[in-house]
Scaffold this active site. Structure first.
Site, mmCIF file in Angstrom:
data_model
loop_
_atom_site.group_PDB
_atom_site.id
_atom_site.type_symbol
_atom_site.label_atom_id
_atom_site.label_comp_id
_atom_site.label_asym_id
_atom_site.label_seq_id
_atom_site.Cartn_x
_atom_site.Cartn_y
_atom_site.Cartn_z
ATOM 1 N N ARG A 42 0.839 -1.215 0.000
ATOM 2 C CA ARG A 42 0.000 0.000 0.000
ATOM 3 C C ARG A 42 0.871 1.263 0.000
ATOM 4 O O ARG A 42 1.020 1.932 -1.015
ATOM 5 C CB ARG A 42 -0.940 -0.033 1.219
ATOM 6 C CG ARG A 42 -2.070 0.997 1.167
ATOM 7 C CD ARG A 42 -1.717 2.413 1.558
ATOM 8 N NE ARG A 42 -1.099 2.549 2.856
ATOM 9 C CZ ARG A 42 -0.602 3.692 3.323
ATOM 10 N NH1 ARG A 42 -0.648 4.797 2.598
ATOM 11 N NH2 ARG A 42 -0.024 3.737 4.519
ATOM 12 N N ASP A 43 1.497 1.562 1.131
ATOM 13 C CA ASP A 43 2.284 2.799 1.206
ATOM 14 C C ASP A 43 3.407 2.765 0.185
ATOM 15 O O ASP A 43 3.764 3.780 -0.420
ATOM 16 C CB ASP A 43 2.864 2.941 2.625
ATOM 17 C CG ASP A 43 3.158 4.382 3.007
ATOM 18 O OD1 ASP A 43 2.961 5.260 2.149
ATOM 19 O OD2 ASP A 43 3.590 4.624 4.142
ATOM 20 N N HIS A 98 5.911 4.433 12.527
ATOM 21 C CA HIS A 98 5.880 4.359 11.055
ATOM 22 C C HIS A 98 6.875 5.403 10.534
ATOM 23 O O HIS A 98 6.534 6.567 10.334
ATOM 24 C CB HIS A 98 4.445 4.661 10.607
ATOM 25 C CG HIS A 98 4.219 4.690 9.135
ATOM 26 N ND1 HIS A 98 3.658 3.630 8.438
ATOM 27 C CD2 HIS A 98 4.432 5.649 8.206
ATOM 28 C CE1 HIS A 98 3.545 3.955 7.155
ATOM 29 N NE2 HIS A 98 4.014 5.182 6.994
ATOM 30 N N HIS A 122 9.540 7.044 7.899
ATOM 31 C CA HIS A 122 10.094 7.164 6.552
ATOM 32 C C HIS A 122 11.574 7.518 6.711
ATOM 33 O O HIS A 122 11.985 8.061 7.741
ATOM 34 C CB HIS A 122 9.342 8.229 5.747
ATOM 35 C CG HIS A 122 7.993 7.755 5.288
ATOM 36 N ND1 HIS A 122 7.726 7.413 3.981
ATOM 37 C CD2 HIS A 122 6.838 7.542 5.968
ATOM 38 C CE1 HIS A 122 6.473 7.021 3.872
ATOM 39 N NE2 HIS A 122 5.896 7.085 5.071
ATOM 40 N N CYS A 144 4.423 9.386 0.360
ATOM 41 C CA CYS A 144 3.014 9.796 0.376
ATOM 42 C C CYS A 144 2.792 10.814 -0.739
ATOM 43 O O CYS A 144 3.565 11.755 -0.890
ATOM 44 C CB CYS A 144 2.684 10.405 1.737
ATOM 45 S SG CYS A 144 1.014 11.060 1.818
ATOM 46 N N ASN A 189 9.385 4.334 3.037
ATOM 47 C CA ASN A 189 9.432 3.862 4.417
ATOM 48 C C ASN A 189 10.783 3.230 4.675
ATOM 49 O O ASN A 189 11.477 2.815 3.750
ATOM 50 C CB ASN A 189 8.360 2.781 4.641
ATOM 51 C CG ASN A 189 6.975 3.341 4.502
ATOM 52 O OD1 ASN A 189 6.430 3.378 3.411
ATOM 53 N ND2 ASN A 189 6.412 3.790 5.592
HETATM 54 C C1 LIG Z 1 -10.979 11.454 1.694
HETATM 55 C C2 LIG Z 1 -11.260 11.853 0.270
HETATM 56 C C3 LIG Z 1 -12.098 10.808 -0.432
HETATM 57 C C4 LIG Z 1 -12.020 13.162 0.294
HETATM 58 O O1 LIG Z 1 -12.079 13.698 -1.006
HETATM 59 P P1 LIG Z 1 -13.252 14.663 -1.463
HETATM 60 O O2 LIG Z 1 -13.021 15.004 -2.880
HETATM 61 O O3 LIG Z 1 -13.349 15.777 -0.476
HETATM 62 O O4 LIG Z 1 -14.483 13.675 -1.305
HETATM 63 P P2 LIG Z 1 -16.018 13.870 -1.546
HETATM 64 O O5 LIG Z 1 -16.720 13.257 -0.382
HETATM 65 O O6 LIG Z 1 -16.348 15.308 -1.901
HETATM 66 O O7 LIG Z 1 -16.277 12.966 -2.835
HETATM 67 C C5 LIG Z 1 -15.744 13.299 -4.096
HETATM 68 C C6 LIG Z 1 -15.829 12.082 -5.008
HETATM 69 O O8 LIG Z 1 -14.998 11.037 -4.496
HETATM 70 C C7 LIG Z 1 -15.782 9.873 -4.212
HETATM 71 N N1 LIG Z 1 -15.246 9.248 -2.993
HETATM 72 C C8 LIG Z 1 -15.234 9.785 -1.766
HETATM 73 N N2 LIG Z 1 -14.666 8.924 -0.913
HETATM 74 C C9 LIG Z 1 -14.335 7.833 -1.635
HETATM 75 C C10 LIG Z 1 -13.724 6.588 -1.295
HETATM 76 N N3 LIG Z 1 -13.330 6.323 -0.042
HETATM 77 N N4 LIG Z 1 -13.534 5.704 -2.264
HETATM 78 C C11 LIG Z 1 -13.906 5.956 -3.538
HETATM 79 N N5 LIG Z 1 -14.490 7.111 -3.918
HETATM 80 C C12 LIG Z 1 -14.704 8.044 -2.967
HETATM 81 C C13 LIG Z 1 -17.190 10.401 -4.058
HETATM 82 O O9 LIG Z 1 -18.117 9.390 -4.295
HETATM 83 C C14 LIG Z 1 -17.210 11.505 -5.085
HETATM 84 O O10 LIG Z 1 -17.324 10.882 -6.360
HETATM 85 P P3 LIG Z 1 -18.053 11.648 -7.582
HETATM 86 O O11 LIG Z 1 -19.436 11.926 -7.094
HETATM 87 O O12 LIG Z 1 -17.251 12.892 -7.846
HETATM 88 O O13 LIG Z 1 -17.950 10.631 -8.688
HETATM 89 C C15 LIG Z 1 -9.969 12.067 -0.537
HETATM 90 O O14 LIG Z 1 -9.302 13.151 0.025
HETATM 91 C C16 LIG Z 1 -9.063 10.873 -0.494
HETATM 92 O O15 LIG Z 1 -9.353 9.821 -1.025
HETATM 93 N N6 LIG Z 1 -7.900 11.035 0.171
HETATM 94 C C17 LIG Z 1 -6.965 9.955 0.340
HETATM 95 C C18 LIG Z 1 -5.587 10.452 0.221
HETATM 96 C C19 LIG Z 1 -4.652 9.297 0.416
HETATM 97 O O16 LIG Z 1 -4.963 8.160 0.162
HETATM 98 N N7 LIG Z 1 -3.431 9.609 0.898
HETATM 99 C C20 LIG Z 1 -2.448 8.614 1.110
HETATM 100 C C21 LIG Z 1 -2.741 7.756 2.316
HETATM 101 S S1 LIG Z 1 -2.234 8.503 3.843
HETATM 102 C C22 LIG Z 1 -0.552 8.177 3.904
HETATM 103 O O17 LIG Z 1 0.006 7.683 2.963
HETATM 104 C C23 LIG Z 1 0.172 8.439 5.180
HETATM 105 C C24 LIG Z 1 0.392 7.152 5.969
HETATM 106 C C25 LIG Z 1 -0.931 6.491 6.329
HETATM 107 O O18 LIG Z 1 1.125 6.206 5.206
HETATM 108 C C26 LIG Z 1 1.146 7.415 7.279
HETATM 109 C C27 LIG Z 1 2.311 8.377 7.166
HETATM 110 O O19 LIG Z 1 3.326 8.094 6.505
HETATM 111 O O20 LIG Z 1 2.164 9.441 7.776
#
Ligand SMILES: CC(C)(COP(=O)([O-])OP(=O)([O-])OC[C@H]1O[C@@H](n2cnc3c(N)ncnc32)[C@H](O)[C@@H]1OP(=O)([O-])[O-])[C@@H](O)C(=O)NCCC(=O)NCCSC(=O)C[C@@](C)(O)CC(=O)[O-]
Length: 367
Positions: free
Chosen positions: A43-44, A262, A264, A295, A304
């Site tokens: 994933r990450d 966690h 990096h 990320c 990582n």
């Molecule tokens: C949270 C949202 C969805 C808000 O995003 P948004 O655009 O504000 O969401 P929304 O509620 O306004 O919806 C917009 C569209 O997205 C769809 N939607 C809404 N939610 C989902 C979902 N879950 N799955 C699939 N589709 C989704 C929803 O249905 C809609 O579709 P449309 O009507 O336009 O066709 C967006 O910001 C997002 O997906 N963010 C994820 C970012 C991400 O994955 N970042 C990486 C992971 S975190 C990380 O890596 C750090 C970590 C964990 O490893 C730890 C570290 O190192 O610190």
């Protein structure tokens, strides 16, 4: 750090034989020398890759990691495909893992990110098709029935929350409360809660308030999260600041067993910070084979800390990981080749180099 200073002196006298370190660890009754490694490579490690990685490659990666002794594997992410296109086939991955649980020396647990109910319900659609194929909190995982974990991901700064989740911290926490409750009420799933940028933020710098981290972590635990994974997303963490953060969490009443680290490795401090956390009593560490990762919303951050590096480091300290170092070295080399990246694991490269030299010398001796 006294225990590690002592270990280091002993190891210097006795490398590469680790008998002294093992003897030290086992002779100290209160010293728990087992560590849990959470493999986040699928994933990450892959989420930031621009090339479309075939589903078959992702599945092969997970299967090989499972065979190597890693028992918790973060396998995908139910986020918006518009935000992170690489994770778009997470439903297929979950489905495959339930239908064909990988062979492994241990019972496995697979973790999937879900930032909101939409993501969680996408995961539930697959679970509904396989209601008896996974273990729950009340029935622990077996080799036939893997456990499942849902991971939510909060941020310690407002700027990172906006970039990563498109909302402020309070809004994200309200969503996570729903996700945690639903994961538990519907399928009795374990929930991990990430807290990102705890030691440095790409937008707000080094001044991340450890008391704010403790406050958010406490809130997530009160909502029912089983574990807080403290993310040094940018790799800006240093040994003194890691220690300060962990002391602050301890003072706030958060137990070591509720914390995972966690790290990096952007600035090459991940193993130093790991040593600090280990000495503090933390026993769960995330890592990514081949040092994959980054990320999408943390510009400049590299992968990582490499699984190979953590396994070797832990073994030099007499800690038990249950992971086969040779196997993860091979996997790191293979997957980085598949996606056209350099193998970022120093230990992985050293293990492979030593093996090659040994083969060449063996060949000469035979001739
Ligand atoms: C949270 C949202 C969805 C808000 O995003 P948004 O655009 O504000 O969401 P929304 O509620 O306004 O919806 C917009 C569209 O997205 C769809 N939607 C809404 N939610 C989902 C979902 N879950 N799955 C699939 N589709 C989704 C929803 O249905 C809609 O579709 P449309 O009507 O336009 O066709 C967006 O910001 C997002 O997906 N963010 C994820 C970012 C991400 O994955 N970042 C990486 C992971 S975190 C990380 O890596 C750090 C970590 C964990 O490893 C730890 C570290 O190192 O610190």
């Amino acid at each position: 750090m006294a225990r590690f200073a002592l270990l280091s002196r002993r190891l210097l006298r006795c490398r590469p034989c680790m008998h002294n370190a093992r003897a030290f660890a086992t002779a100290t009754p209160s010293f728990d020398n087992r560590v849990k490694l959470v493999e986040v490579g699928p994933r990450d490690g892959l989420q930031n890759e621009k090339m479309a990685i075939p589903l078959a490659t992702k599945l092969e990666l997970i299967e090989r990691l499972a065979k190597s002794g890693l028992s918790t594997i973060e396998a995908g992410s139910f986020v918006s495909p518009k935000w992170v296109p690489q994770m778009d086939n997470s439903s297929d991955i979950l489905q495959h893992l339930l239908e064909h649980p990988p062979a492994s020396p241990n019972p496995l647990t697979f973790s999937f990110l879900a930032p909101n109910l939409k993501g969680l319900n996408n995961a539930f659609t697959i679970l509904a098709q396989h209601p008896t194929a996974f273990a729950t909190e009340t029935a622990p995982p077996t080799k036939e029935k893997p456990g499942l974990e849902i991971a939510v991901f909060a941020s310690a700064t407002e700027s990172f929350s906006q970039k990563n989740l498109n909302c402020d911290i309070a809004t994200s926490l309200a969503r996570f409360k729903e996700v945690i409750q639903s994961a538990k009420d519907t399928h009795s799933l374990r929930v991990r809660a990430y807290l990102s940028v705890v030691l440095g933020c790409p937008f707000e710098g080094y001044d991340v308030n450890p008391h704010r981290v403790a406050e958010i972590a406490t809130g997530l635990l009160e909502m029912g999260a089983d574990e807080i994974a403290l993310g040094d997303t940018t790799g800006m963490g240093t040994a003194p600041r890691t220690k300060e953060l962990l002391n602050c969490l301890r003072a706030a009443g958060i137990r070591n067993e509720d914390i995972a680290m966690h790290f990096h490795d952007t600035y090459g401090q991940a193993l130093v910070n790991t040593a600090v956390a280990l000495e503090h009593g933390i026993r769960t560490f995330d890592c990514s084979v081949g040092g994959l990762g980054g990320c999408p919303y943390s510009p400049g951050a590299t992968g990582n800390v490499a699984t190979e590096d953590v396994v070797y480091f832990m073994e030099t300290l007499g800690m038990e990981t249950g992971v086969d170092l040779d196997a993860v070295a091979d996997i790191g080399q293979w997957i980085t080749g598949e996606i056209g990246k350099e193998n970022a694991s120093t230990v992985g490269r050293a293990v492979l180099g030593a093996r090659k030299r040994a083969r060449a010398e063996g060949g000469k001796a035979d001739a």
